[in-house]
Design a protein around this motif. Structure first.
Motif, PDB file in Angstrom:
ATOM      1  N   SER A   1      44.428 123.614  10.192  1.00 33.05           N
ATOM      2  CA  SER A   1      44.185 122.259  10.704  1.00 33.05           C
ATOM      3  C   SER A   1      45.249 121.907  11.727  1.00 33.05           C
ATOM      4  CB  SER A   1      44.199 121.238   9.565  1.00 33.05           C
ATOM      5  OG  SER A   1      45.466 121.233   8.923  1.00 33.05           O
ATOM      6  N   GLU A   2      44.886 121.055  12.642  1.00 27.34           N
ATOM      7  CA  GLU A   2      45.828 120.595  13.664  1.00 27.34           C
ATOM      8  C   GLU A   2      45.634 119.099  13.879  1.00 27.34           C
ATOM      9  OE1 GLU A   2      45.264 122.884  17.198  1.00 27.34           O
ATOM     10  OE2 GLU A   2      46.218 124.685  16.374  1.00 27.34           O
TER      11      GLU A   2
ATOM     12  N   CYS B   1      40.267 121.423  13.872  1.00 30.94           N
ATOM     13  CA  CYS B   1      41.201 121.051  14.939  1.00 30.94           C
ATOM     14  C   CYS B   1      40.573 119.931  15.795  1.00 30.94           C
ATOM     15  CB  CYS B   1      41.522 122.279  15.794  1.00 30.94           C
ATOM     16  SG  CYS B   1      42.318 123.612  14.833  1.00 30.94           S
ATOM     17  N   ASP B   2      41.040 119.783  17.027  1.00 33.05           N
ATOM     18  CA  ASP B   2      40.571 118.681  17.869  1.00 33.05           C
ATOM     19  C   ASP B   2      39.059 118.759  18.102  1.00 33.05           C
ATOM     20  OD1 ASP B   2      43.105 117.691  18.028  1.00 33.05           O
ATOM     21  OD2 ASP B   2      43.571 118.619  19.966  1.00 33.05           O
TER      22      ASP B   2
ATOM     23  N   ILE C   1      38.430 126.046   9.799  1.00 33.40           N
ATOM     24  CA  ILE C   1      39.176 125.516  10.952  1.00 33.40           C
ATOM     25  C   ILE C   1      38.786 124.065  11.188  1.00 33.40           C
ATOM     26  CG2 ILE C   1      39.664 125.786  13.411  1.00 33.40           C
ATOM     27  CD1 ILE C   1      38.850 128.755  13.081  1.00 33.40           C
TER      28      ILE C   1
ATOM     29  N   ALA D   1      42.907 115.623  11.316  1.00 29.83           N
ATOM     30  CA  ALA D   1      42.383 116.869  10.738  1.00 29.83           C
ATOM     31  C   ALA D   1      43.028 117.153   9.383  1.00 29.83           C
ATOM     32  CB  ALA D   1      42.614 118.031  11.689  1.00 29.83           C
TER      33      ALA D   1
ATOM     34  N   ASN E   1      50.169 128.556  17.106  1.00 32.78           N
ATOM     35  CA  ASN E   1      48.853 128.321  17.703  1.00 32.78           C
ATOM     36  C   ASN E   1      47.749 128.948  16.858  1.00 32.78           C
ATOM     37  OD1 ASN E   1      48.577 131.113  18.382  1.00 32.78           O
ATOM     38  ND2 ASN E   1      49.836 130.775  20.203  1.00 32.78           N
ATOM     39  N   LEU E   2      46.500 128.670  17.248  1.00 33.36           N
ATOM     40  CA  LEU E   2      45.347 129.093  16.448  1.00 33.36           C
ATOM     41  C   LEU E   2      45.271 130.605  16.291  1.00 33.36           C
ATOM     42  CD1 LEU E   2      42.776 128.393  14.921  1.00 33.36           C
ATOM     43  CD2 LEU E   2      41.539 128.353  17.112  1.00 33.36           C
TER      44      LEU E   2
END
Length: 418
Positions: free
Chosen positions: A329-330, A380-381, A378, A334, A360-361
């Motif tokens: 998660s970012e 994220c944004d 996942i 999230a 990073n991912l």
């Protein structure tokens, strides 16, 4: 700072073997109606002096004893049986007049020279069958010990048994042994000479070749036994044969604790060098009365867990559990969404690893592969913007977006992929 000599850190890749031993033993002992008991690791020093015996090396040299802030003499327990007997008395476990079958697993402490399979903090798995004089009780505990070893895929051991009779019979034998050994005192090893007066029975398990040769022509403990002791021992042997449990009678086997009587036994292996005893035990019919309780007979044993680990690790393939799911998660939104999903995984018994790194991912995905996860969740944004969750199958790289509101589909997808 370094750990103390004679102690050991049990790291995760080794603790899984400890768990395996405990789970195996617990399952088998539960089947035989044994129930776990946990006693304190500290006890009054007098408990061990009264039970183990003042003439033993454990009491004289090996106990970790101290005076606490209340001026009480305290000892870290060097073995488990005395604590079980004390607990049995304190908690009036004899009131219902039923046989009590108890088992324990925990740390013990002795100040000894550390070596392979022997630490100053060590662990014992033990059982106590309290309340029966029947020779079948002796055989039951021996059978359970061999059953545990066999279930751990270890069969390269031998069972040695002996009858050490009653305390009165042993006193007669001690007198004969002292008279026999006295003319040879200069030929005995230092350890045997020091034990000749304080604890002559301990000379019988001497490893010194010359001392063993002298003992070969010495008096026999069996010849000092009365009819009842011999009868009990013969019945133990008969029952063992009925169960097809192979055994050897070792007339030099006496064990190192004063409270034993009648049956004494050890399970040994050639896989451990000089520290060859995996399991030791026997009958102790007078211990509970000696500690101020009722006159109740008992029999039990203890297995050294560290020694057991040395011989089963090469035969047992166990690895740390790999998470099925790796969660990435970012961003704050999230993370909050992810915290709502984790309880769903737990409810469905799905193992997971929540990524807590700031990388990073791509690095996170590499970490997921390295840990052996099958799926990466996942969030994220992109997922926040589209109100979805990405499910990435790590084996083939395929991925699918599922609505964050469709939790049933999410769980079904995860289960189907794992």
């Amino acid at each position: 700072m370094q750990r103390l000599r004679g102690t050991k850190d049990i790291l995760p890749d080794e603790s899984i073997f400890w768990q395996h031993i405990q789970n195996t033993a617990s399952k088998l002992l539960t089947l035989a109606s044994y129930h776990e008991i946990r006693t304190p690791i500290i006890e009054s020093t007098s408990l061990f002096k009264r039970s183990i015996g003042n003439g033993t090396d454990i009491v004289n040299k090996e106990m970790y004893s101290f005076t606490d802030q209340g001026s009480r003499n305290i000892t870290l327990r060097p073995e488990g049986t005395a604590s079980i007997a004390r607990s049995f008395i304190n908690n009036n476990l004899h009131k219902d007049n039923t046989v009590k079958r108890l088992w324990y697993l925990g740390p013990m402490f002795r100040y000894e020279r550390p070596q392979n399979g022997r630490q100053r903090q060590f662990h014992q798995l033990g059982i106590e069958c309290i309340g029966s004089l029947n020779p079948m009780a002796d055989v039951e505990v021996i059978r359970i010990a061999t059953n545990i070893l066999n279930s751990l895929n270890f069969s390269e051991y031998t069972v040695e048994i002996n009858s050490i009779g009653t305390s009165e019979e042993r006193e007669k034998y001690k007198e004969k042994l002292i008279r026999y050994l006295t003319p040879y005192i200069n030929d005995l090893d230092h350890h045997a000479r020091s034990k000749l007066i304080t604890n002559p029975l301990k000379i019988l398990d001497s490893k010194n070749i010359k001392t063993k040769e002298i003992l070969n022509n010495g008096p026999s403990l069996y010849d000092c036994l009365e009819k009842s002791s011999k009868k009990h021992f013969q019945e133990v042997c008969d029952y063992l044969e009925c169960l097809d449990i192979e055994y050897t009678i070792n007339d030099k086997l006496v064990r190192g604790l004063d409270y034993y009587n009648y049956t004494a036994f050890e399970i040994k292996t050639k896989k451990l060098g000089s520290q060859d005893t995996i399991c030791g035990g026997g009958r102790y019919d007078s211990l509970i009365k000696q500690l101020g309780g009722p006159n109740i007979p008992s029999v039990g044993w203890a297995i050294g867990v560290e020694r057991l680990l040395l011989i089963i690790k090469d035969k047992t393939q166990i690895e740390l559990q790999k998470p099925k799911i790796y969660i990435v998660s970012e961003g704050t939104k999230a993370c909050k969404r992810i915290l709502k999903i984790i309880p769903l995984l737990e409810k469905n018994n799905i193992s997971y690893n929540l990524d807590l790194n700031n990388s990073n991912l791509q690095k996170k995905l590499k970490k997921a592969n390295k840990l052996g996860a099958k799926i990466c969740i996942i969030l994220c944004d992109y997922e926040i913007q589209h109100n979805c969750i990405t499910i990435k199958t790590l084996k083939n790289g395929s991925q699918e977006q599922i609505s964050i509101l469709d939790t049933n589909k999410l769980i079904d997808k995860i289960i189907s992929e794992t």
